[in-house]
Write a protein that holds these residues in place. Structure first.
Motif, mmCIF file in Angstrom:
data_model
loop_
_atom_site.group_PDB
_atom_site.id
_atom_site.type_symbol
_atom_site.label_atom_id
_atom_site.label_comp_id
_atom_site.label_asym_id
_atom_site.label_seq_id
_atom_site.Cartn_x
_atom_site.Cartn_y
_atom_site.Cartn_z
ATOM 1 N N GLN A 135 0.890 -1.153 0.000
ATOM 2 C CA GLN A 135 0.000 0.000 0.000
ATOM 3 C C GLN A 135 0.933 1.208 0.000
ATOM 4 O O GLN A 135 1.862 1.280 0.804
ATOM 5 C CB GLN A 135 -0.878 0.039 1.254
ATOM 6 N N ILE A 136 0.697 2.136 -0.909
ATOM 7 C CA ILE A 136 1.543 3.319 -1.047
ATOM 8 C C ILE A 136 0.800 4.506 -0.457
ATOM 9 O O ILE A 136 -0.306 4.826 -0.873
ATOM 10 C CB ILE A 136 1.860 3.587 -2.526
ATOM 11 N N ASN A 137 1.412 5.162 0.530
ATOM 12 C CA ASN A 137 0.854 6.379 1.113
ATOM 13 C C ASN A 137 1.394 7.545 0.295
ATOM 14 O O ASN A 137 2.562 7.887 0.378
ATOM 15 C CB ASN A 137 1.264 6.500 2.582
ATOM 16 N N ARG A 138 0.540 8.152 -0.513
ATOM 17 C CA ARG A 138 0.953 9.234 -1.406
ATOM 18 C C ARG A 138 1.117 10.553 -0.645
ATOM 19 O O ARG A 138 0.592 10.707 0.463
ATOM 20 C CB ARG A 138 -0.063 9.405 -2.521
ATOM 21 N N ALA A 139 1.820 11.487 -1.255
ATOM 22 C CA ALA A 139 2.076 12.795 -0.647
ATOM 23 C C ALA A 139 0.778 13.535 -0.319
ATOM 24 O O ALA A 139 0.728 14.303 0.638
ATOM 25 C CB ALA A 139 2.950 13.633 -1.574
ATOM 26 N N ASP A 140 -0.287 13.289 -1.089
ATOM 27 C CA ASP A 140 -1.558 13.974 -0.844
ATOM 28 C C ASP A 140 -2.395 13.286 0.231
ATOM 29 O O ASP A 140 -3.515 13.696 0.518
ATOM 30 C CB ASP A 140 -2.368 14.108 -2.134
ATOM 31 N N GLY A 141 -1.850 12.222 0.854
ATOM 32 C CA GLY A 141 -2.550 11.509 1.915
ATOM 33 C C GLY A 141 -3.398 10.347 1.442
ATOM 34 O O GLY A 141 -3.904 9.580 2.247
ATOM 35 N N SER A 142 -3.551 10.188 0.127
ATOM 36 C CA SER A 142 -4.313 9.061 -0.397
ATOM 37 C C SER A 142 -3.448 7.805 -0.406
ATOM 38 O O SER A 142 -2.229 7.883 -0.305
ATOM 39 C CB SER A 142 -4.825 9.368 -1.808
ATOM 40 N N TRP A 143 -4.094 6.665 -0.522
ATOM 41 C CA TRP A 143 -3.404 5.382 -0.578
ATOM 42 C C TRP A 143 -3.640 4.740 -1.931
ATOM 43 O O TRP A 143 -4.697 4.903 -2.531
ATOM 44 C CB TRP A 143 -3.918 4.451 0.516
ATOM 45 N N ALA A 144 -2.652 3.997 -2.410
ATOM 46 C CA ALA A 144 -2.770 3.261 -3.663
ATOM 47 C C ALA A 144 -2.176 1.870 -3.458
ATOM 48 O O ALA A 144 -1.256 1.685 -2.665
ATOM 49 C CB ALA A 144 -2.025 3.978 -4.787
ATOM 50 N N VAL A 145 -2.712 0.906 -4.174
ATOM 51 C CA VAL A 145 -2.150 -0.442 -4.177
ATOM 52 C C VAL A 145 -1.026 -0.465 -5.206
ATOM 53 O O VAL A 145 -1.135 0.123 -6.278
ATOM 54 C CB VAL A 145 -3.223 -1.490 -4.538
ATOM 55 N N GLY A 146 0.061 -1.132 -4.871
ATOM 56 C CA GLY A 146 1.174 -1.223 -5.802
ATOM 57 C C GLY A 146 2.020 -2.433 -5.503
ATOM 58 O O GLY A 146 1.601 -3.349 -4.792
ATOM 59 N N ARG A 147 3.225 -2.421 -6.058
ATOM 60 C CA ARG A 147 4.151 -3.524 -5.790
ATOM 61 C C ARG A 147 5.578 -3.021 -5.849
ATOM 62 O O ARG A 147 5.898 -2.081 -6.575
ATOM 63 C CB ARG A 147 3.945 -4.670 -6.758
ATOM 64 N N ILE A 148 6.406 -3.650 -5.051
ATOM 65 C CA ILE A 148 7.853 -3.458 -5.132
ATOM 66 C C ILE A 148 8.346 -4.585 -6.012
ATOM 67 O O ILE A 148 8.069 -5.751 -5.753
ATOM 68 C CB ILE A 148 8.516 -3.520 -3.741
ATOM 69 N N ASN A 149 9.049 -4.251 -7.102
ATOM 70 C CA ASN A 149 9.521 -5.305 -7.999
ATOM 71 C C ASN A 149 11.041 -5.441 -8.020
ATOM 72 O O ASN A 149 11.575 -6.226 -8.789
ATOM 73 C CB ASN A 149 8.950 -5.133 -9.415
ATOM 74 N N ALA A 150 11.738 -4.683 -7.146
ATOM 75 C CA ALA A 150 13.191 -4.846 -7.022
ATOM 76 C C ALA A 150 13.684 -4.127 -5.771
ATOM 77 O O ALA A 150 13.107 -3.131 -5.337
ATOM 78 C CB ALA A 150 13.899 -4.295 -8.250
ATOM 79 N N TRP A 151 14.751 -4.658 -5.195
ATOM 80 C CA TRP A 151 15.456 -4.047 -4.071
ATOM 81 C C TRP A 151 16.870 -3.715 -4.509
ATOM 82 O O TRP A 151 17.449 -4.407 -5.345
ATOM 83 C CB TRP A 151 15.545 -5.002 -2.884
ATOM 84 N N TRP A 152 17.440 -2.696 -3.878
ATOM 85 C CA TRP A 152 18.843 -2.341 -4.098
ATOM 86 C C TRP A 152 19.434 -1.881 -2.776
ATOM 87 O O TRP A 152 18.861 -1.032 -2.096
ATOM 88 C CB TRP A 152 18.958 -1.241 -5.143
ATOM 89 N N HIS A 153 20.552 -2.486 -2.385
ATOM 90 C CA HIS A 153 21.248 -2.164 -1.140
ATOM 91 C C HIS A 153 22.619 -1.610 -1.504
ATOM 92 O O HIS A 153 23.585 -2.382 -1.620
ATOM 93 C CB HIS A 153 21.396 -3.411 -0.261
ATOM 94 N N PRO A 154 22.751 -0.302 -1.729
ATOM 95 C CA PRO A 154 24.040 0.254 -2.145
ATOM 96 C C PRO A 154 25.074 0.173 -1.028
ATOM 97 O O PRO A 154 24.739 0.361 0.147
ATOM 98 C CB PRO A 154 23.714 1.707 -2.495
ATOM 99 N N SER A 155 26.298 -0.135 -1.399
ATOM 100 C CA SER A 155 27.364 -0.177 -0.403
ATOM 101 C C SER A 155 27.642 1.245 0.074
ATOM 102 O O SER A 155 27.577 2.199 -0.693
ATOM 103 C CB SER A 155 28.623 -0.814 -0.989
ATOM 104 N N GLY A 156 27.896 1.384 1.353
ATOM 105 C CA GLY A 156 28.191 2.686 1.930
ATOM 106 C C GLY A 156 26.955 3.537 2.189
ATOM 107 O O GLY A 156 27.064 4.688 2.592
ATOM 108 N N ASP A 157 25.780 2.996 1.974
ATOM 109 C CA ASP A 157 24.539 3.732 2.192
ATOM 110 C C ASP A 157 23.681 2.906 3.140
ATOM 111 O O ASP A 157 23.458 1.721 2.901
ATOM 112 C CB ASP A 157 23.808 3.949 0.857
ATOM 113 N N SER A 158 23.197 3.494 4.201
ATOM 114 C CA SER A 158 22.403 2.744 5.175
ATOM 115 C C SER A 158 20.965 2.526 4.704
ATOM 116 O O SER A 158 20.249 1.725 5.284
ATOM 117 C CB SER A 158 22.392 3.478 6.516
ATOM 118 N N ARG A 159 20.558 3.217 3.654
ATOM 119 C CA ARG A 159 19.186 3.073 3.154
ATOM 120 C C ARG A 159 19.066 1.902 2.187
ATOM 121 O O ARG A 159 19.992 1.584 1.461
ATOM 122 C CB ARG A 159 18.747 4.338 2.426
#
Length: 81
Positions: free
Chosen positions: A25-49
């Motif tokens: 569920q995506i919480n949009r900037a305007d406060g609305s919600w949308a259904v979606g999907r995450i289709n990839a992850w990325w864990h960059p080296s040197g970045d905690s995010r």
């Protein structure tokens, strides 16, 4: 170019991307919600995010890379009882 959703043509190195399929569920900037999907992850080296490629469903929006933020992306269950 900064790594934000404002730069939709930006992509991390393909060799570092982990494909996945996670409904959200995506919480949009305007406060609305949308259904979606995450289709990839990325864990960059040197970045905690952790970054994710997200696509909202139903509006014809393109996938976009953004830092994973559980306040804006609610992971939905993929299995249940």
């Amino acid at each position: 170019m900064p790594r934000t959703a404002a730069a939709p043509d930006w992509e991390p190195p393909e060799a570092e991307v982990e494909p996945t399929y996670r409904p959200v569920q995506i919480n949009r900037a305007d406060g609305s919600w949308a259904v979606g999907r995450i289709n990839a992850w990325w864990h960059p080296s040197g970045d905690s995010r952790t970054w994710c490629r997200v696509k909202a469903m139903g509006r014809g929006e393109a996938s976009t890379w953004m830092p994973f933020d559980p306040e804006h992306l609610l992971l939905l269950p993929t299995t249940g009882t």
